[in-house]
Design a protein around this motif. Structure first.
Motif, PDB file in Angstrom:
ATOM      1  N   ALA A 130      42.923  30.508  41.199  1.00  0.00           N
ATOM      2  CA  ALA A 130      43.836  30.144  42.208  1.00  0.00           C
ATOM      3  C   ALA A 130      42.749  30.157  43.420  1.00  0.00           C
ATOM      4  CB  ALA A 130      44.481  31.444  42.489  1.00  0.00           C
ATOM      5  N   LEU A 131      41.704  30.779  43.630  1.00  0.00           N
ATOM      6  CA  LEU A 131      40.932  30.892  44.810  1.00  0.00           C
ATOM      7  C   LEU A 131      39.413  30.513  44.691  1.00  0.00           C
ATOM      8  CD1 LEU A 131      42.167  34.008  46.253  1.00  0.00           C
ATOM      9  CD2 LEU A 131      42.717  31.650  47.343  1.00  0.00           C
ATOM     10  N   GLY A 132      38.963  30.166  43.523  1.00  0.00           N
ATOM     11  CA  GLY A 132      37.718  29.969  43.095  1.00  0.00           C
ATOM     12  C   GLY A 132      36.837  31.185  43.220  1.00  0.00           C
ATOM     13  N   PRO A 133      35.565  31.295  42.610  1.00  0.00           N
ATOM     14  CA  PRO A 133      34.731  32.342  42.672  1.00  0.00           C
ATOM     15  C   PRO A 133      34.178  32.982  44.077  1.00  0.00           C
ATOM     16  CG  PRO A 133      33.497  30.585  41.971  1.00  0.00           C
ATOM     17  CD  PRO A 133      34.950  29.960  41.981  1.00  0.00           C
ATOM     18  N   LEU A 134      34.098  32.219  44.919  1.00  0.00           N
ATOM     19  CA  LEU A 134      33.457  32.472  46.334  1.00  0.00           C
ATOM     20  C   LEU A 134      34.025  31.863  47.270  1.00  0.00           C
ATOM     21  CD1 LEU A 134      29.667  31.725  45.006  1.00  0.00           C
ATOM     22  CD2 LEU A 134      30.769  33.928  45.700  1.00  0.00           C
ATOM     23  N   PRO A 135      33.990  32.578  48.503  1.00  0.00           N
ATOM     24  CA  PRO A 135      34.579  31.904  49.758  1.00  0.00           C
ATOM     25  C   PRO A 135      33.806  30.342  50.013  1.00  0.00           C
ATOM     26  CG  PRO A 135      33.521  33.881  50.317  1.00  0.00           C
ATOM     27  CD  PRO A 135      33.348  33.816  48.745  1.00  0.00           C
ATOM     28  N   PRO A 136      34.632  29.413  50.456  1.00  0.00           N
ATOM     29  CA  PRO A 136      33.848  28.266  51.152  1.00  0.00           C
ATOM     30  C   PRO A 136      33.184  28.579  52.292  1.00  0.00           C
ATOM     31  CG  PRO A 136      36.081  28.464  51.701  1.00  0.00           C
ATOM     32  CD  PRO A 136      36.115  29.575  50.882  1.00  0.00           C
ATOM     33  N   ALA A 137      32.088  27.652  52.315  1.00  0.00           N
ATOM     34  CA  ALA A 137      31.100  27.735  53.425  1.00  0.00           C
ATOM     35  C   ALA A 137      32.035  27.548  54.854  1.00  0.00           C
ATOM     36  CB  ALA A 137      30.184  26.637  53.346  1.00  0.00           C
ATOM     37  N   ARG A 138      32.932  27.038  54.663  1.00  0.00           N
ATOM     38  CA  ARG A 138      33.781  27.025  56.015  1.00  0.00           C
ATOM     39  C   ARG A 138      35.076  27.738  55.646  1.00  0.00           C
ATOM     40  NH1 ARG A 138      33.230  20.905  58.523  1.00  0.00           N
ATOM     41  NH2 ARG A 138      30.932  20.805  58.293  1.00  0.00           N
ATOM     42  N   ASN A 139      35.612  28.283  56.759  1.00  0.00           N
ATOM     43  CA  ASN A 139      36.937  28.926  56.637  1.00  0.00           C
ATOM     44  C   ASN A 139      36.749  30.446  55.688  1.00  0.00           C
ATOM     45  OD1 ASN A 139      38.331  27.331  58.073  1.00  0.00           O
ATOM     46  ND2 ASN A 139      38.732  25.953  56.515  1.00  0.00           N
ATOM     47  N   ALA A 140      35.710  30.834  55.438  1.00  0.00           N
ATOM     48  CA  ALA A 140      35.481  32.067  54.549  1.00  0.00           C
ATOM     49  C   ALA A 140      36.591  33.163  55.177  1.00  0.00           C
ATOM     50  CB  ALA A 140      34.012  32.565  54.798  1.00  0.00           C
ATOM     51  N   ASP A 141      36.728  33.413  56.566  1.00  0.00           N
ATOM     52  CA  ASP A 141      37.562  34.556  56.883  1.00  0.00           C
ATOM     53  C   ASP A 141      39.088  34.051  56.410  1.00  0.00           C
ATOM     54  OD1 ASP A 141      35.745  35.955  58.223  1.00  0.00           O
ATOM     55  OD2 ASP A 141      35.990  35.409  60.190  1.00  0.00           O
ATOM     56  N   ALA A 142      39.382  32.990  56.494  1.00  0.00           N
ATOM     57  CA  ALA A 142      40.830  32.528  55.926  1.00  0.00           C
ATOM     58  C   ALA A 142      40.909  32.570  54.461  1.00  0.00           C
ATOM     59  CB  ALA A 142      40.991  30.955  56.436  1.00  0.00           C
ATOM     60  N   TRP A 143      39.848  32.381  53.706  1.00  0.00           N
ATOM     61  CA  TRP A 143      39.862  32.622  52.366  1.00  0.00           C
ATOM     62  C   TRP A 143      39.917  34.160  52.086  1.00  0.00           C
ATOM     63  CZ3 TRP A 143      36.664  35.105  48.771  1.00  0.00           C
ATOM     64  CH2 TRP A 143      36.757  34.812  47.240  1.00  0.00           C
ATOM     65  N   ILE A 144      39.129  34.951  52.610  1.00  0.00           N
ATOM     66  CA  ILE A 144      39.148  36.264  52.529  1.00  0.00           C
ATOM     67  C   ILE A 144      40.560  36.880  52.644  1.00  0.00           C
ATOM     68  CG2 ILE A 144      38.889  38.771  53.546  1.00  0.00           C
ATOM     69  CD1 ILE A 144      36.513  37.499  51.461  1.00  0.00           C
ATOM     70  N   GLU A 145      41.286  36.258  53.986  1.00  0.00           N
ATOM     71  CA  GLU A 145      42.801  36.799  54.207  1.00  0.00           C
ATOM     72  C   GLU A 145      43.585  36.518  53.250  1.00  0.00           C
ATOM     73  OE1 GLU A 145      45.089  38.712  56.316  1.00  0.00           O
ATOM     74  OE2 GLU A 145      43.110  38.648  56.950  1.00  0.00           O
ATOM     75  N   ALA A 146      43.470  35.117  52.857  1.00  0.00           N
ATOM     76  CA  ALA A 146      44.464  34.725  51.730  1.00  0.00           C
ATOM     77  C   ALA A 146      44.168  35.619  50.194  1.00  0.00           C
ATOM     78  CB  ALA A 146      44.196  33.045  51.394  1.00  0.00           C
ATOM     79  N   ALA A 147      42.894  35.817  50.076  1.00  0.00           N
ATOM     80  CA  ALA A 147      42.701  36.610  49.032  1.00  0.00           C
ATOM     81  C   ALA A 147      43.278  38.146  48.939  1.00  0.00           C
ATOM     82  CB  ALA A 147      41.175  36.699  48.364  1.00  0.00           C
ATOM     83  N   THR A 148      43.251  38.519  50.201  1.00  0.00           N
ATOM     84  CA  THR A 148      43.633  39.820  50.306  1.00  0.00           C
ATOM     85  C   THR A 148      45.334  39.823  50.301  1.00  0.00           C
ATOM     86  OG1 THR A 148      41.875  40.383  51.905  1.00  0.00           O
ATOM     87  CG2 THR A 148      43.781  41.641  51.985  1.00  0.00           C
ATOM     88  N   ASP A 149      45.914  38.689  50.987  1.00  0.00           N
ATOM     89  CA  ASP A 149      47.314  38.601  50.692  1.00  0.00           C
ATOM     90  C   ASP A 149      47.882  38.657  49.109  1.00  0.00           C
ATOM     91  OD1 ASP A 149      47.579  38.695  53.232  1.00  0.00           O
ATOM     92  OD2 ASP A 149      47.595  36.383  53.451  1.00  0.00           O
ATOM     93  N   PHE A 150      46.924  37.734  48.272  1.00  0.00           N
ATOM     94  CA  PHE A 150      47.418  37.701  46.914  1.00  0.00           C
ATOM     95  C   PHE A 150      47.192  39.186  46.146  1.00  0.00           C
ATOM     96  CE2 PHE A 150      46.537  33.263  47.840  1.00  0.00           C
ATOM     97  CZ  PHE A 150      47.759  32.864  46.981  1.00  0.00           C
ATOM     98  N   LEU A 151      46.040  39.718  46.625  1.00  0.00           N
ATOM     99  CA  LEU A 151      45.907  41.051  45.941  1.00  0.00           C
ATOM    100  C   LEU A 151      47.017  42.059  46.537  1.00  0.00           C
ATOM    101  CD1 LEU A 151      42.220  41.692  46.635  1.00  0.00           C
ATOM    102  CD2 LEU A 151      43.256  41.479  44.330  1.00  0.00           C
TER     103      LEU A 151
END
Length: 87
Positions: free
Chosen positions: A24-45
């Motif tokens: 769904a999200l890939g193995p690592l946060p992208p170089a850009r928008n890492a905070d948004a990725w972490i937030e999305a991942a937290t929401d999924f969890l």
């Protein structure tokens, strides 16, 4: 906050992420928008924990039925849209 902290630890370490997560999200946060990725991942969890989703491949499991509580259907819909952002 606990989920976000644990997620950051896993991503920074050597632990393997579940298949559903990497798909769904890939193995690592992208170089850009890492905070948004972490937030999305937290929401999924949080969704998976709240609704006891155990599907090993599909991040949100099966879609909630029409008889499911409205908040769950809404949250599922929002996260489904969020998946498109990271696909």
């Amino acid at each position: 906050m606990t989920l976000r902290s644990r997620l950051s630890d896993v991503v920074a370490g050597t632990d393997l992420l579940p298949v559903w997560f990497a798909t769904a999200l890939g193995p690592l946060p992208p170089a850009r928008n890492a905070d948004a990725w972490i937030e999305a991942a937290t929401d999924f969890l949080a969704y998976r924990i709240t609704y006891q989703v155990t599907d090993k491949v599909v991040a949100l499991g099966t879609a909630p039925s029409k008889s499911a509580e409205p908040i769950r259907r809404t949250w599922h819909k929002e996260l489904t849209e969020e998946l498109k952002r990271w696909a």
